[in-house]
Design a protein around this motif. Structure first.
Motif, PDB file in Angstrom:
ATOM      1  N   LEU A  32       0.827  -1.208   0.000  1.00  0.00           N
ATOM      2  CA  LEU A  32       0.000   0.000   0.000  1.00  0.00           C
ATOM      3  C   LEU A  32       0.860   1.258   0.000  1.00  0.00           C
ATOM      4  O   LEU A  32       0.540   2.251  -0.665  1.00  0.00           O
ATOM      5  CB  LEU A  32      -0.941  -0.004   1.199  1.00  0.00           C
ATOM      6  N   ALA A  33       1.963   1.203   0.750  1.00  0.00           N
ATOM      7  CA  ALA A  33       2.858   2.364   0.794  1.00  0.00           C
ATOM      8  C   ALA A  33       3.476   2.631  -0.575  1.00  0.00           C
ATOM      9  O   ALA A  33       3.689   3.790  -0.952  1.00  0.00           O
ATOM     10  CB  ALA A  33       3.954   2.140   1.832  1.00  0.00           C
ATOM     11  N   THR A  34       3.747   1.569  -1.321  1.00  0.00           N
ATOM     12  CA  THR A  34       4.333   1.738  -2.655  1.00  0.00           C
ATOM     13  C   THR A  34       3.440   2.581  -3.547  1.00  0.00           C
ATOM     14  O   THR A  34       3.874   3.577  -4.137  1.00  0.00           O
ATOM     15  CB  THR A  34       4.567   0.359  -3.301  1.00  0.00           C
ATOM     16  N   GLU A  35       2.161   2.193  -3.643  1.00  0.00           N
ATOM     17  CA  GLU A  35       1.273   2.967  -4.515  1.00  0.00           C
ATOM     18  C   GLU A  35       0.884   4.291  -3.888  1.00  0.00           C
ATOM     19  O   GLU A  35       0.682   5.283  -4.598  1.00  0.00           O
ATOM     20  CB  GLU A  35       0.020   2.170  -4.870  1.00  0.00           C
ATOM     21  N   ARG A 156       0.565   0.912 -10.925  1.00  0.00           N
ATOM     22  CA  ARG A 156      -0.895   0.896 -10.787  1.00  0.00           C
ATOM     23  C   ARG A 156      -1.528  -0.343 -11.401  1.00  0.00           C
ATOM     24  O   ARG A 156      -2.608  -0.774 -10.975  1.00  0.00           O
ATOM     25  CB  ARG A 156      -1.482   2.155 -11.424  1.00  0.00           C
ATOM     26  N   SER A 157      -0.882  -0.905 -12.421  1.00  0.00           N
ATOM     27  CA  SER A 157      -1.461  -2.076 -13.080  1.00  0.00           C
ATOM     28  C   SER A 157      -1.469  -3.301 -12.180  1.00  0.00           C
ATOM     29  O   SER A 157      -2.310  -4.195 -12.353  1.00  0.00           O
ATOM     30  CB  SER A 157      -0.685  -2.392 -14.358  1.00  0.00           C
ATOM     31  N   SER A 158      -0.562  -3.368 -11.224  1.00  0.00           N
ATOM     32  CA  SER A 158      -0.351  -4.616 -10.495  1.00  0.00           C
ATOM     33  C   SER A 158      -0.460  -4.514  -8.990  1.00  0.00           C
ATOM     34  O   SER A 158      -0.566  -5.545  -8.315  1.00  0.00           O
ATOM     35  CB  SER A 158       1.035  -5.185 -10.850  1.00  0.00           C
ATOM     36  N   MET A 221       9.065   9.076  -4.037  1.00  0.00           N
ATOM     37  CA  MET A 221       9.162   7.963  -4.965  1.00  0.00           C
ATOM     38  C   MET A 221      10.304   7.032  -4.584  1.00  0.00           C
ATOM     39  O   MET A 221      10.196   5.811  -4.735  1.00  0.00           O
ATOM     40  CB  MET A 221       9.365   8.503  -6.385  1.00  0.00           C
ATOM     41  N   PHE A 222      11.393   7.602  -4.061  1.00  0.00           N
ATOM     42  CA  PHE A 222      12.486   6.772  -3.557  1.00  0.00           C
ATOM     43  C   PHE A 222      12.005   5.927  -2.377  1.00  0.00           C
ATOM     44  O   PHE A 222      12.299   4.725  -2.295  1.00  0.00           O
ATOM     45  CB  PHE A 222      13.658   7.656  -3.127  1.00  0.00           C
ATOM     46  N   GLY A 223      11.237   6.553  -1.485  1.00  0.00           N
ATOM     47  CA  GLY A 223      10.678   5.804  -0.367  1.00  0.00           C
ATOM     48  C   GLY A 223       9.712   4.728  -0.831  1.00  0.00           C
ATOM     49  O   GLY A 223       9.638   3.643  -0.234  1.00  0.00           O
ATOM     50  N   PHE A 228       8.848  -1.086  -1.031  1.00  0.00           N
ATOM     51  CA  PHE A 228       8.407  -2.285  -1.741  1.00  0.00           C
ATOM     52  C   PHE A 228       9.454  -3.391  -1.683  1.00  0.00           C
ATOM     53  O   PHE A 228       9.138  -4.549  -1.396  1.00  0.00           O
ATOM     54  CB  PHE A 228       8.085  -1.936  -3.188  1.00  0.00           C
ATOM     55  N   PHE A 229      10.706  -3.032  -1.947  1.00  0.00           N
ATOM     56  CA  PHE A 229      11.748  -4.054  -1.994  1.00  0.00           C
ATOM     57  C   PHE A 229      12.145  -4.556  -0.606  1.00  0.00           C
ATOM     58  O   PHE A 229      12.711  -5.640  -0.489  1.00  0.00           O
ATOM     59  CB  PHE A 229      12.974  -3.520  -2.732  1.00  0.00           C
TER      60      PHE A 229
END
Length: 583
Positions: A32-35, A156-158, A221-223, A228-229
Motif C-alpha cells: 500500500l505504501a508503494t502505490e 498501478r497495473s499490479s 518515490m524513492f521511499g 516495496f523491496f
C-alpha cells in the motif's frame, strides 16, 4: 500437514516460492505504501504543471494543456499495457519493481529541469517573457514525463492485484470478506494520498518554489521503491500466465482468417469448439460473424488428440467468442462516460482561473490555485458513504421498501452532473471576465480580480458527484454484465475510457484554439481576460448534452442490465459462493 485442497491450489496457482511463511497482512503496509507514495508524487505534480510549463518553459496555454492531456492519457493507458505484460510475461512483482525504478528516474529528470538553469529556457518572471525552449530542453522534459507515465503504469497495473494475492486463501471461508476489506483500505489509501498531493505538495510548490516542490516527490518515490523491496522475501509471487486479452485477440484473428466459411444453419455442439467443462455449447446469434472463430472445419487438422485447438489463432472456443461479444456490447454505454472525463480534465484551466481570483479564506491564508481540486476529492469521499449509509436507507424507510438506483440511472445522473458543471463554469467565467474588464485588467492576465475564487467550487462539487455516479456505476455495470472470467478487464475498461478522454480533450482544445484564433483572440488565449473561456465551457456543455442523448439511445438499445435484476443478482451471488466452496 497439507490437505488435498492445498495441494490442488498450488498446482493451479504455482508460487515462485511456496513457503507457508509468505504473504499475509504483514506485507500489505509495504504494498500500500508503494502505490500511496507513487500517487502522492505523481498527482502532486499534476495540478500546477500547467503553471510550470507556462512560467518556466514559456508555453502557450493551449500547448501546455495539450502536453498535460497527452501526459495524463499516457498515465491512464500504461496500466492497461502493464497489466497485460504482468499477466502474460513478467509477473506482478517484477512489474511493480520495474515501474518503481522508472518512475523514480523520471522524477529525477523532471526535478533537474527545475534546479538546473540550463535544463529550461530563460524566462523573465517580471515581464513574463521567455525564450523558446531548445530541442534538448524539450526532450529532457518529455522524457521525464514519459518515464513517469510508464513507471506509474507498472505500479498501478499490479499493486492492487498483488496485494490481493497475499490474502487470497480460497479454502478460507472468510476469504471474500478479507478481500473486500483489503479493497476498501486500498481505495481509502489512494484517496487520502491524492488529498495529500493536492494540498501539501501543491502548497510547497507555491510557497517554496519548484525545486523543493519537485524534490519532495523524488524523495517520496524513492521511499516508495525502498518500501516495496524491503519486504521482497515475504511476498507471494505468482507466476505469469496467459492473459485473457490474448484470448480475445485470438477470436478477432480467427474470425478474420475464417471469414470466407459458411456458418451452419442449424447450430450443434459437433460444429463448434467447446471448452472442457463449459456450460456453453453453441454461440449466441448476436454479432454472428464472430461465430466463425469457433467453427471446426476439419476435426483431424483443427484439433489435437486431447481435444484442444491445434492453432488457437485459427480456432477458438465458444467461451472465448462469447467473452468478446459481451465486451463489445458494453462498450457503447461505457463510451458515454468519456465526455464526463473530458469535463473533469478542464481542471487545468480552472487552476489558471483560480489564480486570477481572490483565494483568501482568512486575511492571512489563501488556498493555492492548484489545491482547489481537493474539493472534488472531498466531494467524492463525502458522497459515497452518504449515499450508501444515509440516503438509500432513509429513502427505503420513507418508501417502506428497499430503494436503489439502477446502474444506468446512476450513470445517467453522473453525466448530467458533469454537464451541469460546465454550465456553472461558463456562468462563473462570464462574470469573472466581465469584472476584469470593468476593472481595466484586460491587458494584465496575472492580475487578481475582486471576485472570490470560491465561486468555482460548483465545478469541483458537481464533478465530484459525477465521478461516483457515473464512474463507480460504470465499473459495477461492467462487473455485472461481463463474465466472471473477465473481472480484470472489467476493472480496466474505465481506465481505458479515461485514456481516450484525454485524447478527446486534447483534440477539442486544439480545434477550438486553431479555429477561434483565426478571427482574432483565441477562446482559450493565454490571457484569460481577452479570451472567451465562457464560450469554450458552453461548447463543452453542449457536447455533454449531445452525449447524454447518445447515452439514452445506448440504454434503449442495450436493454435491461443483469445488475438491476434482483433475482439475477441473488443468483450471481450464490454462484460466487459456490465457486469459492468448490475451490
Amino acid at each position: 500437514m497439507e490437505t488435498p485442497s492445498d495441494e490442488n491450489n498450488k498446482i493451479r496457482e504455482p508460487f515462485l516460492s511456496s513457503s507457508p511463511s509468505k504473504g499475509g497482512f504483514r506485507t500489505l503496509p509495504f504494498i500500500l505504501a508503494t502505490e500511496a507514495f507513487e500517487r502522492v508524487a505523481t498527482i502532486g505534480l499534476s495540478p500546477n504543471m500547467i503553471v510550470y510549463l507556462r512560467r518556466e518553459f514559456g508555453m502557450e496555454t493551449a500547448k501546455a494543456a495539450n502536453v498535460i492531456f497527452f501526459w495524463s492519457a499516457a498515465t491512464n493507458f500504461t496500466p492497461i499495457i502493464g497489466a497485460f505484460i504482468a499477466d502474460s510475461y513478467m509477473g506482478k512483482y517484477r512489474m511493480i519493481g520495474f515501474g518503481s525504478v522508472l518512475c523514480f528516474l523520471g522524477m529525477i529528470l523532471l526535478w533537474s529541469t527545475a534546479i538546473i538553469p540550463q535544463a529550461r529556457p530563460y524566462c523573465d518572471q517580471f515581464n513574463t517573457i521567455c525564450e523558446a525552449p531548445t530541442t534538448p530542453q524539450l526532450l529532457l522534459l518529455y522524457c521525464s514525463l514519459g518515464l513517469i507515465s510508464i513507471g506509474a503504469g507498472g505500479i498501478r497495473s499490479s499493486c492492487m492485484a498483488f496485494g490481493a494475492d497475499q490474502l487470497d486463501k480460497r479454502n478460507n471461508p472468510e476469504n471474500t470478506k478479507t478481500l473486500q476489506s483489503f479493497f476498501g483500505w486500498y481505495y481509502a489509501t489512494i484517496t487520502f494520498s491524492a488529498l495529500i498531493a493536492v494540498t501539501l505538495i501543491v502548497y510547497v510548490q507555491d510557497t517554496l518554489g519548484w525545486g523543493m516542490g519537485f524534490g519532495i516527490p523524488v524523495m517520496l518515490m524513492f521511499g516508495s521503491a525502498v518500501s516495496f523491496f524491503l519486504a521482497s522475501s515475504f511476498y507471494i509471487k505468482l507466476k505469469a500466465k496467459t492473459s485473457l486479452l490474448t484470448g480475445l485477440a485470438q477470436v478477432i484473428v480467427a474470425s478474420f482468417r475464417n471469414r470466407r466459411i459458411e456458418l451452419p444453419s442449424h447450430a450443434t455442439n459437433e460444429v463448434y469448439h467447446i471448452r472442457k467443462g463449459s456450460m456453453l455449447q453453441v454461440p449466441s446469434e448476436k454479432l454472428r460473424f464472430l461465430n466463425k472463430a469457433c467453427v471446426i472445419k476439419d476435426p483431424q487438422e483443427d484439433l489435437t488428440s486431447n481435444g484442444d485447438a491445434s492453432n488457437p489463432w485459427s480456432l477458438c472456443t465458444v467461451d472465448q467468442v462469447e467473452d468478446l461479444k459481451a465486451l463489445i456490447r458494453v462498450m457503447p454505454l461505457c463510451s458515454a462516460g468519456i465526455m464526463m472525463s473530458v469535463n473533469v480534465y478542464q481542471s487545468s484551466f480552472m487552476v489558471i482561473q483560480a489564480g486570477t481570483m481572490d483565494r483568501h479564506v482568512t486575511p492571512n491564508f489563501e488556498i493555492p490555485a492548484g489545491s482547489f481540486s481537493m474539493f472534488m476529492m472531498i466531494s467524492i469521499v463525502v458522497w459515497i458513504p452518504f449515499y450508501d449509509r444515509i440516503a438509500l436507507p432513509l429513502a427505503s424507510k420513507i418508501k417502506g421498501k428497499p430503494v436503489r438506483l439502477g446502474l444506468k440511472q446512476r450513470m445517467g445522473i453522473g453525466l448530467l452532473c458533469s454537464g451541469s458543471s460546465m454550465v456553472a463554469s461558463a456562468i462563473i467565467e462570464y462574470t469573472r471576465r466581465k469584472i476584469a474588464i470593468e476593472e481595466g485588467l484586460s491587458d494584465e492576465p496575472a492580475a487578481v480580480v475582486h471576485m472570490s475564487a470560491l465561486w468555482i467550487l460548483p465545478f469541483y462539487i458537481l464533478g465530484g458527484l459525477a465521478e461516483p455516479f457515473n464512474g463507480i456505476g460504470q465499473i459495477e455495470f461492467c462487473y455485472s454484465e461481463l463474465p466472471k472470467t473477465m473481472s480484470t478487464i472489467a476493472a480496466n475498461i474505465y481506465g481505458f475510457g479515461t485514456f481516450i478522454s484525454n485524447l478527446v480533450a486534447s483534440f477539442i482544445t486544439s480545434m477550438v484554439d486553431n479555429v477561434t484564433k483565426r478571427g482574432g483572440e483565441s477562446w482559450i488565449s493565454s490571457n484569460m481576460n481577452k479570451g472567451h473561456y465562457d464560450y469554450y465551457y458552453c461548447l463543452l456543455a453542449g457536447l455533454s448534452m449531445l452525449n447524454f442523448i447518445y447515452f439514452l439511445a445506448c440504454c434503449k438499445a442495450y436493454g435491461p442490465c443483469h445488475g438491476d435484476d434482483k433475482n439475477q443478482a441473488e443468483k450471481s451471488k450464490k454462484g460466487d459462493y459456490e465457486s469459492i466452496d468448490d475451490s
